[in-house]
Motif scaffolding. Structure first.
Motif, short mmCIF file in Angstrom:
data_model
loop_
_atom_site.label_atom_id
_atom_site.label_comp_id
_atom_site.label_asym_id
_atom_site.label_seq_id
_atom_site.Cartn_x
_atom_site.Cartn_y
_atom_site.Cartn_z
N GLU A 187 -9.23 13.51 -13.96
CA GLU A 187 -10.34 14.44 -14.08
C GLU A 187 -11.02 14.31 -15.43
N SER A 188 -10.23 14.10 -16.49
CA SER A 188 -10.82 13.93 -17.82
C SER A 188 -11.68 12.67 -17.88
N ALA A 189 -11.20 11.60 -17.26
CA ALA A 189 -11.99 10.37 -17.23
C ALA A 189 -13.28 10.57 -16.45
N LYS A 190 -13.22 11.33 -15.37
CA LYS A 190 -14.41 11.59 -14.57
C LYS A 190 -15.42 12.41 -15.37
N ILE A 191 -14.91 13.40 -16.13
CA ILE A 191 -15.80 14.22 -16.95
C ILE A 191 -16.47 13.38 -18.04
N ASP A 192 -15.74 12.41 -18.59
CA ASP A 192 -16.29 11.54 -19.63
C ASP A 192 -17.25 10.49 -19.07
N GLY A 193 -17.44 10.48 -17.76
CA GLY A 193 -18.41 9.56 -17.17
C GLY A 193 -17.84 8.23 -16.75
N ALA A 194 -16.53 8.10 -16.68
CA ALA A 194 -15.92 6.83 -16.28
C ALA A 194 -16.11 6.60 -14.78
N SER A 195 -16.41 5.38 -14.41
CA SER A 195 -16.55 5.04 -13.00
C SER A 195 -15.16 4.85 -12.38
N HIS A 196 -15.14 4.68 -11.06
CA HIS A 196 -13.87 4.46 -10.38
C HIS A 196 -13.20 3.17 -10.87
N PHE A 197 -14.00 2.14 -11.08
CA PHE A 197 -13.42 0.88 -11.54
C PHE A 197 -12.84 1.03 -12.95
N GLN A 198 -13.55 1.72 -13.85
CA GLN A 198 -13.03 1.93 -15.19
C GLN A 198 -11.76 2.77 -15.18
N THR A 199 -11.74 3.81 -14.35
CA THR A 199 -10.53 4.63 -14.24
C THR A 199 -9.36 3.82 -13.69
N PHE A 200 -9.64 3.01 -12.70
CA PHE A 200 -8.60 2.19 -12.09
C PHE A 200 -8.07 1.16 -13.08
N VAL A 245 0.83 -1.20 0.00
CA VAL A 245 0.00 0.00 0.00
C VAL A 245 0.87 1.25 0.00
N TYR A 246 1.94 1.24 0.77
CA TYR A 246 2.82 2.40 0.86
C TYR A 246 3.48 2.70 -0.48
N LEU A 247 4.06 1.70 -1.12
CA LEU A 247 4.75 1.90 -2.40
C LEU A 247 3.78 2.35 -3.49
N LEU A 248 2.63 1.67 -3.59
CA LEU A 248 1.70 1.98 -4.67
C LEU A 248 1.03 3.33 -4.47
N ARG A 249 0.70 3.67 -3.24
CA ARG A 249 0.06 4.97 -2.99
C ARG A 249 1.02 6.11 -3.33
N ASN A 250 2.28 5.98 -2.92
CA ASN A 250 3.26 7.03 -3.23
C ASN A 250 3.48 7.17 -4.74
N TYR A 251 3.45 6.06 -5.45
CA TYR A 251 3.62 6.15 -6.89
C TYR A 251 2.40 6.76 -7.56
N MET A 252 1.21 6.34 -7.16
CA MET A 252 0.00 6.88 -7.77
C MET A 252 -0.16 8.37 -7.50
N ALA A 253 0.39 8.85 -6.41
CA ALA A 253 0.31 10.28 -6.11
C ALA A 253 1.09 11.12 -7.10
N THR A 254 2.03 10.51 -7.84
CA THR A 254 2.81 11.25 -8.84
C THR A 254 2.14 11.24 -10.21
N LEU A 255 1.09 10.48 -10.40
CA LEU A 255 0.42 10.41 -11.70
C LEU A 255 -0.34 11.71 -11.96
N PRO A 256 -0.45 12.12 -13.23
CA PRO A 256 -1.15 13.38 -13.55
C PRO A 256 -2.64 13.30 -13.25
N ARG A 257 -3.10 14.23 -12.44
CA ARG A 257 -4.53 14.23 -12.07
C ARG A 257 -5.42 14.72 -13.20
N ASP A 258 -4.84 15.39 -14.20
CA ASP A 258 -5.64 15.83 -15.34
C ASP A 258 -6.27 14.65 -16.06
N VAL A 259 -5.53 13.55 -16.15
CA VAL A 259 -6.08 12.36 -16.81
C VAL A 259 -7.26 11.81 -16.02
#
Length: 306
Positions: free
Chosen positions: A200-213, A184-198
């Motif tokens: 947000e764009s998926a959320k605007i397009d109607g993607a669910s959390h599972f689809q985004t994940f 959990v520690y390694l993956l959370r720290n890595y995911m925190a560096t991913l661009p949040r614009d992507v």
């Protein structure tokens, strides 16, 4: 007046000689020298024991019990006594074929199950907002400082109540619990560096959390996933304590128990132990070589941010 000014300008702007110690390159090379020497020293200290294991695995029983492996270097004539019979004897005596299958049956689920669960948890800690999120994350990470053997007695009692002792699921659950905090520690720290614009764009397009994940986060988190997979695979494959406590010797014993049983009570049998040990590292070595390009990237990303 102009001639004097020109000469002064030429003296000031004259470049330093390439080999001069005053140049930035010379100072940088001087600073790198201690680092290189330290790395060479560490590599030598790491290589010498490995060389001893390799040499001992080819020595005869009498030579291994009467003298150290380094005597072979002092007396090159001893190379004529080397043999490969230790490997065939160790494989047959320890039944390494069955032990290898048992190790794979323990290791693969103990790697993929915590990786899957931790990936979902890391996504929730990074991209979802809920009450007590940071506190829960701190509690999970703080479990890294708790020694594994502290939980052995209550786990054994719990397994005994549901008749899990001596089975593969007992080792799976133990390794999943012990490796979850680091995952959990390694993956959370890595995911925190991913661009949040992507995201947000998926959320605007109607993607669910599972689809985004599944479609965005998992592919972009491949380096971190591979890094933890290497760590967990090497830890579970080379583990002896958890295997002894929750599986034990017998028809389900992994390769670590099989190798340790080759050593006699009188302290003899090192030639078989080293041969079987070298044979057992083939699988983790192949895993590391296949995933090494993700290893450093997955560990260093998110080391500062997060």
């Amino acid at each position: 007046m102009s001639t004097q000014t020109t000469q002064t300008t030429q003296k000031v702007s004259a470049p330093a000689r390439p080999g001069s110690a005053r140049t930035p390159r010379g100072r940088s090379a001087g600073r790198r020298l201690p680092t290189k020497l330290s790395m060479l020293l560490v590599c030598a200290l790491w290589t010498v024991p490995t060389l001893g294991v390799v040499v001992t695995s080819f020595r005869s029983v009498d030579d291994a019990n009467s003298s150290g492996w380094w005597t072979l270097l002092a007396h090159p004539g001893g190379f004529t006594h080397l043999t490969t019979g230790n490997y065939s004897k160790a494989i047959e005596q320890a039944d390494l074929g069955t032990a290898f299958l048992n190790s794979m049956a323990i290791t693969l689920p103990a790697v993929f199950l915590p990786l899957l669960i931790a990936a979902f948890a890391a996504y929730a800690f990074t991209f979802m907002t809920f009450k007590g999120r940071d506190t829960l994350f701190i509690v999970i990470v703080s479990l890294l400082v708790v020694p594994n053997y502290v939980a052995f007695v209550p786990i054994i009692k719990l397994y005994a109540s549901v008749q899990l002792n001596g089975t593969f699921p007992a080792a799976w659950l133990a390794h999943i619990g012990f490796g979850m905090s680091l995952a959990v520690y390694l993956l959370r720290n890595y995911m925190a560096t991913l661009p949040r614009d992507v995201i947000e764009s998926a959320k605007i397009d109607g993607a669910s959390h599972f689809q985004t994940f599944y479609r965005l986060i998992l592919p972009m988190s491949a380096p971190a996933l591979a890094s933890f997979a290497i760590f967990q695979f090497l830890w579970v494959w080379n583990d002896l304590l958890v295997a002894l406590v929750f599986v034990g010797p017998g028809d389900k014993q992994p390769v670590t128990i099989a190798v340790s049983n080759l050593l006699n009570q009188q302290g003899t049998g090192w030639e078989l132990v080293t041969a079987a040990g070298l044979f057992s590292v083939l699988v983790p070595l192949a895993v590391f070589l296949l995933l090494q390009r993700y290893f450093v990237r997955g560990l260093t990303s998110g080391a500062v941010k997060g």
